[in-house]
Design a protein around this motif. Structure first.
Motif, mmCIF file in Angstrom:
data_model
loop_
_atom_site.group_PDB
_atom_site.id
_atom_site.type_symbol
_atom_site.label_atom_id
_atom_site.label_comp_id
_atom_site.label_asym_id
_atom_site.label_seq_id
_atom_site.Cartn_x
_atom_site.Cartn_y
_atom_site.Cartn_z
ATOM 1 N N CYS A 159 3.859 -17.112 3.478
ATOM 2 C CA CYS A 159 2.124 -16.664 3.610
ATOM 3 C C CYS A 159 1.579 -18.017 3.216
ATOM 4 O O CYS A 159 1.679 -18.516 2.096
ATOM 5 C CB CYS A 159 1.850 -14.878 3.086
ATOM 6 N N ASP A 160 -0.184 -18.254 3.136
ATOM 7 C CA ASP A 160 -0.321 -19.013 2.484
ATOM 8 C C ASP A 160 -1.710 -17.568 1.601
ATOM 9 O O ASP A 160 -2.411 -17.091 1.538
ATOM 10 C CB ASP A 160 -1.868 -19.005 3.690
ATOM 11 N N VAL A 186 7.436 -5.029 0.377
ATOM 12 C CA VAL A 186 7.188 -3.951 1.203
ATOM 13 C C VAL A 186 4.930 -4.463 1.427
ATOM 14 O O VAL A 186 5.072 -3.776 3.204
ATOM 15 C CB VAL A 186 7.548 -2.745 0.301
ATOM 16 N N ASN A 187 4.510 -4.766 0.172
ATOM 17 C CA ASN A 187 3.524 -4.011 0.660
ATOM 18 C C ASN A 187 2.855 -5.275 1.492
ATOM 19 O O ASN A 187 2.097 -5.386 2.506
ATOM 20 C CB ASN A 187 2.655 -4.040 -0.907
ATOM 21 N N LEU A 188 3.978 -6.492 1.354
ATOM 22 C CA LEU A 188 3.065 -8.003 2.155
ATOM 23 C C LEU A 188 3.784 -7.276 3.297
ATOM 24 O O LEU A 188 2.751 -8.269 4.626
ATOM 25 C CB LEU A 188 3.863 -8.984 1.586
ATOM 26 N N ALA A 189 4.898 -7.683 3.502
ATOM 27 C CA ALA A 189 4.823 -7.383 4.793
ATOM 28 C C ALA A 189 4.518 -6.308 5.849
ATOM 29 O O ALA A 189 4.065 -6.461 7.231
ATOM 30 C CB ALA A 189 6.881 -6.893 4.603
ATOM 31 N N ARG A 190 3.935 -4.872 5.240
ATOM 32 C CA ARG A 190 3.441 -4.346 5.804
ATOM 33 C C ARG A 190 1.809 -5.123 6.632
ATOM 34 O O ARG A 190 1.381 -4.446 7.871
ATOM 35 C CB ARG A 190 3.350 -3.054 5.383
ATOM 36 N N TYR A 191 1.411 -5.502 5.415
ATOM 37 C CA TYR A 191 -0.150 -6.217 6.093
ATOM 38 C C TYR A 191 0.133 -7.571 6.711
ATOM 39 O O TYR A 191 -0.826 -6.749 8.021
ATOM 40 C CB TYR A 191 -0.565 -7.111 4.662
ATOM 41 N N ALA A 192 1.453 -8.151 6.622
ATOM 42 C CA ALA A 192 1.080 -9.652 7.573
ATOM 43 C C ALA A 192 2.408 -9.446 8.513
ATOM 44 O O ALA A 192 2.247 -9.932 9.067
ATOM 45 C CB ALA A 192 1.711 -11.040 6.234
ATOM 46 N N LEU A 198 -2.037 -11.640 1.326
ATOM 47 C CA LEU A 198 -1.821 -12.670 1.876
ATOM 48 C C LEU A 198 -1.445 -12.664 3.289
ATOM 49 O O LEU A 198 -1.290 -12.334 4.268
ATOM 50 C CB LEU A 198 -1.363 -13.359 0.828
ATOM 51 N N ASP A 199 -2.276 -14.396 3.965
ATOM 52 C CA ASP A 199 -2.323 -14.785 5.586
ATOM 53 C C ASP A 199 -1.267 -15.243 5.574
ATOM 54 O O ASP A 199 -0.444 -15.781 4.896
ATOM 55 C CB ASP A 199 -3.450 -15.123 5.868
ATOM 56 N N PRO A 200 -0.112 -14.488 6.858
ATOM 57 C CA PRO A 200 0.793 -15.201 7.602
ATOM 58 C C PRO A 200 0.194 -17.003 7.382
ATOM 59 O O PRO A 200 -0.388 -16.880 8.447
ATOM 60 C CB PRO A 200 1.663 -14.371 7.983
ATOM 61 N N TRP A 201 1.223 -17.820 7.896
ATOM 62 C CA TRP A 201 0.701 -19.010 8.322
ATOM 63 C C TRP A 201 0.565 -18.925 9.523
ATOM 64 O O TRP A 201 1.812 -17.885 10.408
ATOM 65 C CB TRP A 201 2.203 -19.909 8.131
#
Length: 271
Positions: free
Chosen positions: A38-39, A155-161, A124-127
């Protein structure tokens, strides 16, 4: 012990090497996350700019983002080097942010505002290649983060991205931050696989020798926009850490070298 060189020299590197491409099957891929998957730069600079604009103030969002990310990296290196008590990463990020705001922001910031700003690590945004590439890789092997992010952070990042992990490994499994050996070895043990069948994927080549030293396969991925376009030169200045520059030139004998997860999936398929 206070500098990057001191911290890294205190963390043992194993005597193994990365297997050659095709020498062993890749049965699992484990990923550094912040900057690799992620960026962080774009979301953080935008958040600082928005925060200042809404308050009618001005700030150097680039300087603040780089300072916060550098403080994060140094905090993890210090914990790994000294084997000090494991603290939740959110707590570390919050404390580092308070220092950054005190040093670089022109006005006081409340505890509640600091808490809210810290949550940007969950968004955070995935590339552009990340999600499709991870799905392709998932069709070939187990995929998991081996990140300094803790369970809830991942977990939070995976759900968002939209990150399709099979399992979450890394710092919470080990009770240590990378590049401490436990971060790799306990993650490998959780998969019940030999190190040579697990590939560590990272955009940061300071990390890869530690994975290689445990016999893991390694994949260096170039993320030229990791710091907003600032890149480490081909011939770096000796002794300069370059914690504020993306790496675009391979510096080791890594198993794979790539510029996207999609390409990495194809390389592994052909191995």
């Amino acid at each position: 012990m206070s500098g990057l060189k001191d911290f890294l020299s205190a963390i043992p590197i194993g005597e193994s090497r990365s297997p050659r491409r095709g020498e062993h099957r890749v049965r699992a891929l484990v990923f550094d996350t912040y900057g690799t998957v992620c960026d962080f730069y774009g979301p953080m600079t935008r958040q600082f700019e928005r925060f200042a604009r809404e308050r009618g103030e001005e700030c150097d969002a680039h300087v603040m983002t780089v300072a916060w990310r550098t403080a994060y990296a140094m905090s993890c290196f210090q914990q790994a080097a000294t084997e000090s008590e494991f603290s939740p990463l959110r707590q570390i990020q919050r404390a580092n942010l308070e220092k950054v705001m005190n040093e670089h922001y022109p006005a006081p910031v409340s505890p509640e505002e600091l808490n809210q700003l810290t949550t940007v690590w969950d968004r955070l945004d995935p590339w552009p290649d990340t999600v499709e590439g991870l799905h392709r890789l998932k069709g070939q092997a187990i995929i998991a983060p081996v990140s300094n992010g803790n369970y809830i952070d991942m977990v939070n990042l995976a759900r968002y991205a939209g990150l399709p992990w099979d399992i979450i490994l890394g710092s919470s499994v080990a009770g240590m931050y990378k590049p401490h050996p436990d971060a790799y070895l306990k993650s490998i043990a959780a998969l019940n696989l030999p190190p040579e069948e697990v590939c560590m994927v990272a955009a940061h080549q300071a990390e890869l020798p530690y994975a290689a030293g445990h016999g893991m396969q390694t994949a260096f991925i170039m993320r030229p926009d990791e710091f907003g376009g600032i890149t480490k030169p081909r011939d770096p200045e000796p002794g300069k850490p370059y914690l504020d520059a993306a790496e675009i030139y391979p510096e080791g004998d890594w198993t794979y070298i790539t510029d996207s997860f999609i390409d990495l999936a194809e390389q592994i398929r052909q191995s």
